[in-house]
Design a protein around this motif. Structure first.
Motif, PDB file in Angstrom:
ATOM      1  N   SER A 174       4.296  -4.721   1.450  1.00 34.99           N
ATOM      2  CA  SER A 174       4.287  -3.388   2.065  1.00 34.99           C
ATOM      3  C   SER A 174       5.563  -2.609   1.755  1.00 34.99           C
ATOM      4  CB  SER A 174       4.111  -3.501   3.582  1.00 34.99           C
ATOM      5  OG  SER A 174       5.222  -4.149   4.178  1.00 34.99           O
ATOM      6  N   GLY A 227       7.643  -0.694   5.617  1.00 36.12           N
ATOM      7  CA  GLY A 227       6.829   0.064   4.690  1.00 36.12           C
ATOM      8  C   GLY A 227       7.609   1.096   3.886  1.00 36.12           C
ATOM      9  N   ARG A 242       2.480  -0.045   7.805  1.00 37.72           N
ATOM     10  CA  ARG A 242       2.521  -1.239   6.968  1.00 37.72           C
ATOM     11  C   ARG A 242       1.265  -1.353   6.100  1.00 37.72           C
ATOM     12  NH1 ARG A 242       2.875  -7.094   9.712  1.00 37.72           N
ATOM     13  NH2 ARG A 242       0.764  -6.497  10.290  1.00 37.72           N
ATOM     14  N   SER A 245       1.193   1.315   3.470  1.00 37.33           N
ATOM     15  CA  SER A 245       2.168   0.995   2.422  1.00 37.33           C
ATOM     16  C   SER A 245       1.602  -0.036   1.453  1.00 37.33           C
ATOM     17  CB  SER A 245       3.466   0.476   3.052  1.00 37.33           C
ATOM     18  OG  SER A 245       4.067   1.469   3.845  1.00 37.33           O
TER      19      SER A 245
END
Length: 392
Positions: A174, A227, A242, A245
């Motif tokens: 992430s 992220g 997260r 990402s």
């Protein structure tokens, strides 16, 4: 002859010992005469910029958990970053050694209001700063607070942050390391919104900057890197979660390894987890009747790590995983289009594949992008790793 041989050996040993002792003495003297920078923090101030230099405390042993702090913080403001650094020199007589700096941390307010173009321009032209230095932004906290946080396991927070980024790249997928040269290329070409990893803290408590924070097995303030933050031109526009990402890094082919967890099905309350290692995403522009559209195709190989599904039929799990990944990708693309911020790089693909078309549409991309059709396709294969409950 034997006496001569032993005399020669003794002379060699004495010479080598003296050389080592002299070298060690010179090295110690050199280290004591310089301040080794491990991280550079950039925040806004009433004057202009506030610079925080995190310097390695050479009096502290790296593997020791003693009371001696692993780093020393110097912080000053100035109308420019250069002036702020010079103001630090007035308080630190030693030569500041920037080449060892591992990290540039830019505060959220600075990245949103002032942008990062001037900061990058300075550090890319500064010969004393390594080109391999990593760059990131903060969330909810200034860069100075991040660098002042005393962390467990590592005495210097910049080292801890780099370790977290590296671990995230190898396991979670992430966040990814980003270097100033890449960011500046994105900004100057203006064909793709750039993105940087962001770091935050688990708590606002001031204890984070004291030794007390690591005096218990459960520190109250921890560094968190979850992220990526995305930009519009050179200014911070927002943060991805997260899961967003993970999708972003997959779409831009920046993820080394990641995993997903999703439901087994409508009638099955269980979950299954896949480890995704080999992933390749292609973004292909298509032109028809004067209009542009895109086809996004992600091909990925997965390994089944865990399942609480009532049935572990791989084809069924593949279908569920494909639907999940397709939904995540479509959702992030929709977010990008809603904000009219092409941080996913669709225009960049036009630039790389068809420069003539790029010249035709680049000036009106802000009007075209939100309405541009994007088709998403996922081809996922779960590699059968066997069943321990089945006797061969």
């Amino acid at each position: 002859m034997k006496k001569k041989a032993w005399a020669f050996i003794f002379f060699v040993i004495l010479t080598l010992g003296s050389s080592v002792a002299i070298s060690k003495n010179v090295e110690d003297t050199l280290i004591k005469s310089i301040s080794i920078v491990s991280a550079i923090g950039i925040d806004s101030s009433d004057e202009g910029y506030e610079v925080t230099l995190q310097m390695i405390n050479t009096a502290a042993k790296p593997d020791s958990a003693g009371e001696v702090p692993g780093s020393i913080i110097y912080q000053q403001s100035g109308r420019t970053i250069t002036q702020a650094v010079k103001n630090i020199l007035n308080r630190n007589p030693k030569k500041i050694f920037f080449d060892s700096a591992e990290l540039i941390v830019i505060g959220e307010q600075t990245a949103r209001e002032l942008g990062i173009h001037e900061i990058l321009s300075l550090f890319l032209t500064e010969s004393e700063v390594s080109s391999s230095i990593k760059i990131m932004v903060t969330k909810d906290f200034p860069a100075s607070k991040i660098l002042k946080t005393i962390t467990p396991a590592e005495k210097v927070s910049s080292k801890r942050i780099n370790d977290i980024v590296h671990s995230n790249e190898l396991n979670l997928g992430s966040a990814a390391s980003v270097y100033p040269v890449k960011v500046m290329n994105d900004i100057l070409r203006n064909i793709k919104g750039t993105a940087l990893p962001y770091v935050t803290l688990s708590s606002e408590k001031e204890i984070g900057s004291t030794q007390e924070n690591i005096s218990s097995p459960e520190p109250e303030v921890l560094l968190i890197l979850n992220g990526m933050a995305y930009f519009k031109k050179d200014k911070l526009a927002g943060y991805l979660t997260r899961d967003e990402s993970k999708t972003f890094l997959a779409l831009t082919n920046s993820a080394k390894k990641t995993s997903i967890e999703t439901k087994c099905g409508a009638d099955d309350k269980g979950y299954f987890t896949l480890n995704l290692e080999r992933s390749k995403t292609s973004i292909k522009p298509e032109y028809k009747s004067g209009f542009i559209s895109f086809k996004v195709k992600r091909k990925v190989r997965g390994e089944l790590l865990e399942s609480t599904c009532m049935q572990d039929d791989l084809k069924q799990l593949e279908s569920k995983a494909e639907t999940f990944l397709k939904s995540e990708m479509a959702s992030l693309i929709a977010k990008s289009k809603e904000e009219n911020n092409d941080f996913l790089g669709f225009l960049k693909e036009v630039y790389l594949r068809n420069p003539y078309k790029f010249n035709e549409i680049s000036k009106k991309w802000d009007k075209l992008y939100p309405e541009t059709p994007v088709e998403v396709e996922v081809d996922l294969t779960i590699e059968d790793i066997g069943d321990v409950n089945r006797i061969p």
